[in-house]
Design a protein around this motif. Sequence first.
Motif, short mmCIF file in Angstrom:
data_model
loop_
_atom_site.label_atom_id
_atom_site.label_comp_id
_atom_site.label_asym_id
_atom_site.label_seq_id
_atom_site.Cartn_x
_atom_site.Cartn_y
_atom_site.Cartn_z
N GLU A 54 9.16 -34.22 48.38
CA GLU A 54 8.91 -32.90 47.81
C GLU A 54 10.10 -32.38 47.02
O GLU A 54 9.93 -31.66 46.02
N LYS A 55 11.31 -32.75 47.42
CA LYS A 55 12.48 -32.37 46.64
C LYS A 55 12.48 -33.05 45.28
O LYS A 55 12.87 -32.46 44.26
N LEU A 56 12.01 -34.30 45.24
CA LEU A 56 11.96 -35.02 43.97
C LEU A 56 10.89 -34.45 43.05
O LEU A 56 11.03 -34.50 41.82
N LEU A 57 9.81 -33.93 43.62
CA LEU A 57 8.70 -33.44 42.81
C LEU A 57 8.84 -31.98 42.42
O LEU A 57 8.12 -31.51 41.53
N GLU A 58 9.70 -31.24 43.08
CA GLU A 58 9.83 -29.81 42.77
C GLU A 58 10.19 -29.62 41.29
O GLU A 58 10.96 -30.39 40.72
N ARG A 118 9.49 -34.89 33.02
CA ARG A 118 9.89 -36.25 33.38
C ARG A 118 9.27 -36.64 34.71
O ARG A 118 9.30 -35.88 35.68
N CYS A 119 8.71 -37.84 34.74
CA CYS A 119 8.07 -38.33 35.96
C CYS A 119 9.12 -38.94 36.88
O CYS A 119 9.94 -39.75 36.44
N PRO A 120 9.14 -38.58 38.16
CA PRO A 120 10.10 -39.19 39.09
C PRO A 120 9.84 -40.68 39.26
O PRO A 120 8.79 -41.20 38.87
N GLU A 121 10.80 -41.37 39.84
CA GLU A 121 10.68 -42.81 40.07
C GLU A 121 9.57 -43.07 41.10
O GLU A 121 9.71 -42.74 42.28
N SER A 122 8.48 -43.65 40.64
CA SER A 122 7.31 -43.84 41.51
C SER A 122 7.57 -44.86 42.61
O SER A 122 7.08 -44.71 43.73
N ARG A 123 8.34 -45.90 42.31
CA ARG A 123 8.59 -46.93 43.32
C ARG A 123 9.35 -46.38 44.51
O ARG A 123 9.07 -46.71 45.66
N PHE A 124 10.32 -45.51 44.24
CA PHE A 124 11.10 -44.90 45.32
C PHE A 124 10.22 -43.99 46.17
O PHE A 124 10.30 -43.99 47.40
#
Length: 675
Positions: free
Chosen positions: A234-238, A301-307
């Motif tokens: 959730e921190k990455l997607l905020e 920007r899209c976060p790193e999906s693999r992570f």
Amino acid sequence: MDGSQQQGGGGGRPYRSHLRPACIPCRRRKSRCQTAADNTACVTCLAHQTECYFPEDSQTSESPEPARRRRRRAEPRASVEASGLTPVRAGVRATASFHGGAKANTSASMAGSRSTAMGRQASIPVSNAPPISVAAMSRPGQGYHDRVEGSAMALGSDDDQHLNLHIVGPATTNDSQVLSTYLSGIAGATRSTRMIVPEPASCSRPVLFTEVQKRPVGVILNRSPSAEKLEIIEKLLEPHNEAVIDEYFKKVNICLPLLDEASFRRQYHEDKTRISPALLACLYAHTIIYWQSSPTLSRYRCPESRFIWNLASEAIYSELHLSPGMSIIKAILLNIGGRPTTSLIGNGVLLGSAVSMAHSLGLNHNPLPWQIPQAEKYLRMKIWWSVLVHDRWTSLAHGTPPHIHKAQYDVPPPTIEYLRQSSTEANSSRFEITARVFISLVALSEVLGLFLQYVYSVRRERLTTTDLELALNQWTEKLEGPCRRIVLHGSHLEINGAANLRLAYLTAKLLLQRIQLEAEKQTDGVNEEQIMNRYSAARMTSEEMLMLIQDFQKDHLGDFWMAVSSFAFPSAVNFLLRCALETENTPEGLVQSHSFKIAYDLIAALRSHQEQHKWDLGDICIAQHAEIVEKILAGVAPDEQGGNSSSLDLQEFDASILDHVFPSIWDPLQNAFTW
């Protein structure tokens, strides 16, 4: 004399405060429970390193509740002695007239079922209490409304609950029912067994559930590890968390209904911590693939999906070990249905766990006759339909037999009425057409189950190819309206899930034609013309798949897709190359053959979508077949040792070399046929 002087007397009983009762572990150990002022856990639990928790419905010593309980327990015993009835008969009357809680209703149902089975003329009044959900039965300390809101939708991981419900097998159901009926008439002797009784007019049998320990013994859980993984995600997607959830319900849940949108959103805004962390983490990870096609999210920007996927997978395995429940089944389905597909064995293991959990929770039983809330009935059926769809198509993609067998479940197929009950767009035209697409997909999955039964059967008694062809034709004939045009003509692809349904149909049709071709080759009198006719039919289906891919626009590529659909392309290309090698005798004929051209154009179309729109469903096919197709086109083919030869002599070419070039894991059914 005051209390301190009384306590200081040498012969008096030591004073013990009852403001706080003993914890549950100390009660089981029958040890003294002392709690330090600066610690929430008692001294004994700290010494034993066990989790310390107290009963939820504890009362203070000043409360008159214990006296009322004693009077309530004394009244049935007095009535039993006065009437001269046996404990069983008295229990029937006492429990039938009591409507206060879940256990009372359950006991009444048990007693009523038992008395009917023994032929007794017992008149049992029907309770006016609302039906109680299956999951709520393991929470006797909560009120009905709390149980329905918290458990009927099965959103939470129930980390605060230490018990889970497990279905009782049919072999021991009658034994448990008889014993529970007898104990229901004895005060304080109730067992941890819960019964789901069918509606009075139904012919279904009662279903028993028993309480089992949820967590491994000795595990201390201060904070859920899956919650820690969710917090990082959730921190990455905020600040786009809610936008990701909106995209999930817009693209995914409408095509493969797994969650009740209204209940999920209400719980998310009221108390998000009550939702399973693994479920929410997998929902975020599952929806990342639609980031670029979303008008709202594509601007950022899209976060790193693999992570994010790695964190979600860790959350699943943690929750599966510590607190498995109905929510973990949903989380697993979101995980194995996520894109891109990178863990073949891991997905197979998780799917097996989901099917096992579904059986243990009784999801394979028809819940419509049960006396439980309507919302939970529809929820249980929707989860089962999703499990069934994933099991069938994953079996085809992975080359492993399906986990679910037709004779072991009686859940009715989906209908518009069932799906409308829990949809926020129930009255819209968009809902009805997407619901019909989903209904067609579930029915096609049932047909695929017959194909898989034929392919994986190791016995001689099995279906014929005529039976399989008839099943697919009957499914096609039942299609109506836009669904019929989607399947037969490839039109109306703008409908959510339509392109996925069209590709699924072509995949099943190509599988049927491969089965027919192999069966034709195994007949005693081989008919060469009939075999060539089978080859032509399979090529035509492959060409339909090619034209479907070539006609895709950006919106189609950003629509809902099952992750296992990516295995349809390498399987089709592998089959086309085999057709070319088995029907052509010269290198020039191989390159110019219709089968080879279809395979080459299919790879080219997938590569174009990959480069222009980052469409991931063609990655496996491109990685496994692009290089070898280019080498064959250039007149160079690899030998069995991996080297290259300057010329290709098809007269001496062994088609089995493709088994080394194309690992069977990408075409799992090429060696699955047993004769």
